[in-house]
Design an enzyme around this catalytic site. Structure first.
Site, PDB file in Angstrom:
ATOM      1  CB  SER A 205      -0.940   0.006   1.211  1.00 24.95           C
ATOM      2  OG  SER A 205      -0.204  -0.094   2.422  1.00 24.95           O
ATOM      3  CG  HIS A 233      -4.027  -1.181  -1.320  1.00 25.79           C
ATOM      4  ND1 HIS A 233      -4.473   0.124  -1.271  1.00 25.79           N
ATOM      5  CD2 HIS A 233      -3.737  -1.518  -0.037  1.00 25.79           C
ATOM      6  CE1 HIS A 233      -4.436   0.562  -0.026  1.00 25.79           C
ATOM      7  NE2 HIS A 233      -3.992  -0.417   0.741  1.00 25.79           N
ATOM      8  CE  LYS A 264      -7.230  -0.251   1.602  1.00 26.12           C
ATOM      9  NZ  LYS A 264      -8.026  -0.719   2.749  1.00 26.12           N
TER      10      LYS A 264
END
Length: 422
Positions: A205, A233, A264
């Site tokens: 990340s 991610h 996300k």
């Protein structure tokens, strides 16, 4: 903002005259190091912007990668239809209990079934957040007589899960497979009956680098270990229909546990674990963050079912996201900035010094850009950075402007030589 809702922040008092002098000293020390964390009220606007401290800022500081609509009004009728199909007369906001008591709603059941089809795995188990998922899964899979092998740059939730499991914690240098194998070999020889778990982020990340998944699968099979991949991610961004990096590399069936977050690229809330059916049944009975946690609101589960369909259809957005990241990275590299080794949609600009990173963050804020200084302990000592994360809905013009403002901000901040690549 209404003054009634403004919190009164007392000045830090290093003299120790408060009720909690040791807290005051700790906070004062963090402030001196330029590592004091503070909350800043932020509201979202259209077009990839946010409002913060009275300024309209281009949002390059979120994980909302695909830029899918964050507004509930766009989905209320679809949610109403799903809820009604599940047998309830109205949209229910709260779940009322943990999933094992009375909180398992028809929307949870449907969401897990649809996610399992999406991930091409036997079962999926939904958690309320990625943090809860990582902590609960690791604590359930290993214990005091076992070992976890974790990349040094893994998510904090992975580290915390390992600590709570009481397993032996082996941290190998970032993507250093030779070191990892030496650790695995030594531990397995000395503990033939203990369980070994390898855990890695898929996309790291803060660096934007990718895990060497094919080699990790080889090692886990060679030494009889389990492999858990955190796709926080990468889910929604990589792979056909956004199924993740493990799927993109043809390894999704060989990874024991895939964890994907829904806050996300999905832009909502929650997380899931995709695995074999027996693993999910085991987690339902042993993962404390699932057993004892109040369930996700049914309204959110229904919204996630809708969002799952959008993510699968978002191939053009995934393409634009990567184009935007490559543009931003290329412009910064042309001016000599160190953007690290990654080639993903996460673009870190390595600045080194904590104070300098904070000054640059403040300078680009003044220029209308939201880019946050990332400092230890989130990243290693002397590796402070600005982490830039474009969205699919941004434009080339916006990102070019942001890059120019960043370059000027570093100049105004008096960039040390270490910022630029020699």
């Amino acid at each position: 903002m209404d003054s009634r809702f403004q919190s009164q922040q007392p000045d830090l008092d290093p003299t120790g005259s408060s009720r909690y002098p040791w807290m005051e000293r700790s906070l004062q020390q963090l402030k001196g190091w330029s590592r004091l964390r503070e909350l800043h009220e932020t509201s979202w606007s259209e077009g990839g912007y946010v409002m913060r401290e009275g300024r309209r800022l281009l949002n390059l500081a979120s994980n909302h990668y695909l830029g899918l609509s964050p507004w509930l009004e766009d989905y209320i009728e679809q949610i109403r239809e799903l809820i009604a199909a599940g047998g309830e007369p109205y949209i229910r906001m709260g779940s009322g209990a943990s999933r094992l008591i009375s909180g398992h709603d028809p929307q949870h059941e449907a969401l897990e079934a649809e996610l399992a089809l999406f991930m091409e795995r036997e079962r999926v188990l939904v958690f309320t957040s990625g943090y809860m998922a990582n902590v609960g899964v690791i604590q359930a899979l290993v214990g005091r007589n076992d070992a976890v092998f974790s990349d040094r740059l893994n998510h904090a939730s992975i580290v915390d899960g390992i600590q709570l499991s009481r397993a032996k914690h082996y941290r190998y240098p970032h993507r250093d497979l030779e070191r990892l194998e030496n650790m695995l070999k030594s531990w397995c020889e000395q503990h033939p009956t203990g369980r070994a778990l390898i855990v890695t982020d898929a996309i790291f990340s803060m660096d934007g680098t990718k895990a060497p998944l094919p080699k990790l699968v080889e090692l886990k099979e060679r030494y009889g270990a389990m492999l858990m991949v955190d796709e926080a991610h990468s889910i929604g961004v990589y792979g056909d229909k956004g199924k993740g990096l493990a799927y993109q590399e043809g390894l999704h069936q060989q990874v024991d546990v895939i964890m994907g977050t829904l806050g996300k690229a999905f832009g909502l809330e929650g997380a899931f674990v995709a695995a074999d059916g027996v693993v999910v049944d085991y987690l339902i009975n042993h993962a404390r963050t699932f057993i004892y946690n109040t369930a996700m609101p049914p309204m959110m589960a229904a919204m996630l079912r809708i969002r799952l369909r959008e993510v699968q259809e978002a191939a053009p957005s995934r393409k634009r996201l990567m184009q935007h990241a490559n543009l931003l990275r290329g412009l910064l590299q042309e001016r000599g900035f160190d953007t690290g080794e990654g080639d993903s949609h996460i673009v870190p600009v390595l600045l080194g010094d904590d104070r300098h990173a904070v000054k640059v963050s403040e300078a680009i804020l003044q220029s209308g850009i939201a880019g946050i200084a990332i400092r230890p302990p989130t990243v290693p000592q002397n590796e402070a950075r600005i982490r830039l994360t474009p969205m699919a809905i941004h434009t080339t013009e916006q990102l070019t402007y942001a890059c120019n403002q960043f370059i000027q901000a570093v100049g105004r901040g008096g960039a040390p030589e270490s910022v630029l690549i020699s």
